[in-house]
Design an enzyme around this catalytic site. Sequence first.
Site, PDB file in Angstrom:
ATOM      1  N   ASP A   1      71.037  56.761  42.379  1.00  0.00           N
ATOM      2  CA  ASP A   1      70.653  55.813  41.331  1.00  0.00           C
ATOM      3  C   ASP A   1      70.275  54.470  41.940  1.00  0.00           C
ATOM      4  OD1 ASP A   1      71.220  57.808  39.579  1.00  0.00           O
ATOM      5  OD2 ASP A   1      73.051  56.918  38.788  1.00  0.00           O
TER       6      ASP A   1
ATOM      7  N   TYR B   1      67.022  55.081  32.351  1.00  0.00           N
ATOM      8  CA  TYR B   1      68.324  54.896  33.008  1.00  0.00           C
ATOM      9  C   TYR B   1      69.204  53.952  32.196  1.00  0.00           C
ATOM     10  CZ  TYR B   1      71.615  53.899  36.797  1.00  0.00           C
ATOM     11  OH  TYR B   1      72.743  53.755  37.564  1.00  0.00           O
TER      12      TYR B   1
END
Length: 871
Positions: free
Chosen positions: A109, A336
């Site tokens: 991420d 996200y």
Amino acid sequence: MSKALIIAEKPSVAQDIVRALTPQSGKFDKHDEYFENDQYVVSSAVGHLVEIKAPEEYDVKRGKWSFAHLPVIPPHFDLNPIDKSKGRLNALVKLIRRKDIETLINACDAGREGELIFRLIVQYAGTAKAAINKPVSRLWLQSMTPQAIREGFERLRSDAQMLPLADAARCRSEADWLVGINGTRAMTAFNSRDGGFFLTTVGRVQTPTLSIVVEREEKIRKHVARDYWEIRGSFDAEAGQYEGKWFDPAWKKNAEDPELKADRVWTQAEAEAIAAAVKGQPATVTEESKPSSQSSPGLYDLTTLQREANSRFGFSAKTTLGLAQALYEKHKVLTYPRTDSRYLPEDYLAVAKQTAEMIANEDLPGPLQALAGHARVALNKGYIKPTKKVFDNAKVSDHFAIIPTLQAPKSLTEAEAKLYELVVKRFLAVFFPAAEFQVTTRISTVKAAGKDYKFQTNGKVLVNPGWLAVYGKESQTDDPADGSGASLVPVKAGEVVRTEHVDVKGLATKPPARYTEATLLSAMEGAGKLVDDDELREAMAEKGLGTPATRAATIEGLITEKYMLREGRELIPTAKAFQLMTLLRGLGVEDLTKPELTGNWEHQLAEMEKGRLNREEFMARIAEMTQRVVQKAKEYDRDTIPGDYATLKTPCPKCGGVVKENYRRFTCCGKDGASEGCGFSIGKIPGGRSFELHEVEQFLRDKKIGPLEGFRSKAGWPFTAELALVYDEEIQNWKLEFDFGEDAKKADEAAEAVDFSQAEPLGACPKCGGTVYEHGSNYVCEKSTGPAPSCDFKSGKIILQQPIELNQMRKLLETGKTDLLENFVSNKTRRKFKAFLSYDAKAGKVMFEFEPRAAKPAAKGAARKTAAKKA
């Protein structure tokens, strides 16, 4: 042929990457732990796979949590595999070391934690003699659509670009470890001085967050309700009736007393006098009407989404994060979610239009169908255009705001659909024009007995719904959130109305509201507002306490550690929380309770990310602070800590005197509440568990309480027990004792031993050689009962929610340990774990024994030699 190894943070992201790359680089073959084609090997972690720890020679085991072993400041940190993820870690290590893997791509991420996860795995894959030196690139993804992934691969970032972020990530992790471990052990050692084990956790984010909740509760407890009165009048006009509230036009705000307000009267007599003076009297009317507008709130970041989901649906912050993560990873319908930005990049205008087209054209399920029409309106009227309210590169951090992706939702659960609808509505609403209102303020003036009495009425009419249309408020004439009335009955110019009825309403001031998760998330996000230093406040402007990704876990951690209780939607601090705040303030280390600590760290870490501060300098400052915290606790030599302590309502059980609280005990202070008293005293934290005030009141009144959970043994193991207040002839006073229930009472009865003649023997007692039988909720030695027990062997039939079957106890007595049992549940983490039960002769009791760690795989050369020998 050389290949690149792509490491994602989660398996679902690895699969997305494979699907995105297949059209360009060819079909991937699926293996157990990875995908592979001619160009790439794609695998993933499952979040953090390793954790930092002190080297063995610096590690302090729980039984040695004393000041003699503190502070712990190791010169470097070793890495420890996280047990539940060892298989995945070993698979990644094998891939990283593969000879044909020449380059590594970090696809974890985008952000500090993703950087740390990847770098710790690569570090672990190396050895003390040979670190991994393969070239590294960074895939920085903001969206999980195939197109976004392919575009990310076209602009991979270099390792050199990411080094400052990597340093900041390591420093944050190591600094949290140093402060958390040393602070927790120092405060635990201090609180355990009188014996037992009172676990007292502290942390850089956890403790200031708890302080916010405790300070609010202190204000609530200290609040003294004050009576006040409001006067409401009903006025008759030609067109109908309307209401108004009396107010004092000469009133001015008083900063020292925020409870004073223009519409409050502080004596009933004065309120009744005003009502009597105006009732039945004529009133003249003046009116001011002006347009007003209200823009849509900005796009969601994680914290605002968690806040709204808590307010609307009662979702906890943890639940909202889980749902948003599923919508991002599993369904691919949201961008996200772990973001602290509420803006989109300036080149995202085309994507925003495409997203609106998807919403307009797709056959969305259930209540989402209504949003298709609003999406078409936004497209047809050209609402989606470049504006700094939405598109602003300067306000996009590692990630941008949470918006829908181009993927249409399929098969969402009810909770997922609710959250998705929230995001879609906000995404569309932010492009719509402002809502327009006509706001009217009417003043009705009654002249009586030479005085003017003024009553105010507010009206708010929705003229143009604008963005409110997306929320189904096209025809709303009243905005409840504004607190205003609806449209008013008209009054002609010069018309005199009549005061038909007057109502005097008695009310009382209220303390501030307790925090809910929604309001606590706001407080954590805005913690920078509590910081005086301009530079630190700026550093925290986008950060607050914790990050959007960690705030939910911080709240859950405080609840798990019994610092807070969740009652309905309210969060209530416990006695343990108040005791920690008293301790930190009394020791002079209250900076651990203040957001300045996080502000200072975030400022320095931000400087490090920009290459303006080096890692060694930052860690030296952290080590210095850690030493100071431990030293303050170690050197404190007074018996009690100064604080704001309670006086109990229940009298002393021995002499009827006043019982008062101090830092460690509840003590009799005599009939006058100011003398030495009769000597009665009980500890505040028996068995490592803090008494709540209502519990100790009940305990003194009823002489018993329980069963209560959360006690801890000297070794730190949790247990449940009742407490009894019993009179001890030897000390001629009452004292506290643990009562473990009926089984213990039966076993302790002095009349005669338990008759086991009809019971089935299970095996020989490992302690004394007697016979072990099943008895009540335990397995006990026959010699542990009766008037003169000679053995104390006992083991529970249920241990940490794991039933211990008869055959397993027989095996333990015969061989020394059970089979591997898989359903123990940790009291601390609530997670399942596996262990053997074995008898420890040295400790004289049954204990946990864990599986040995898997041996590290042998080097290929060694493996070949072994194979050759076998051949």
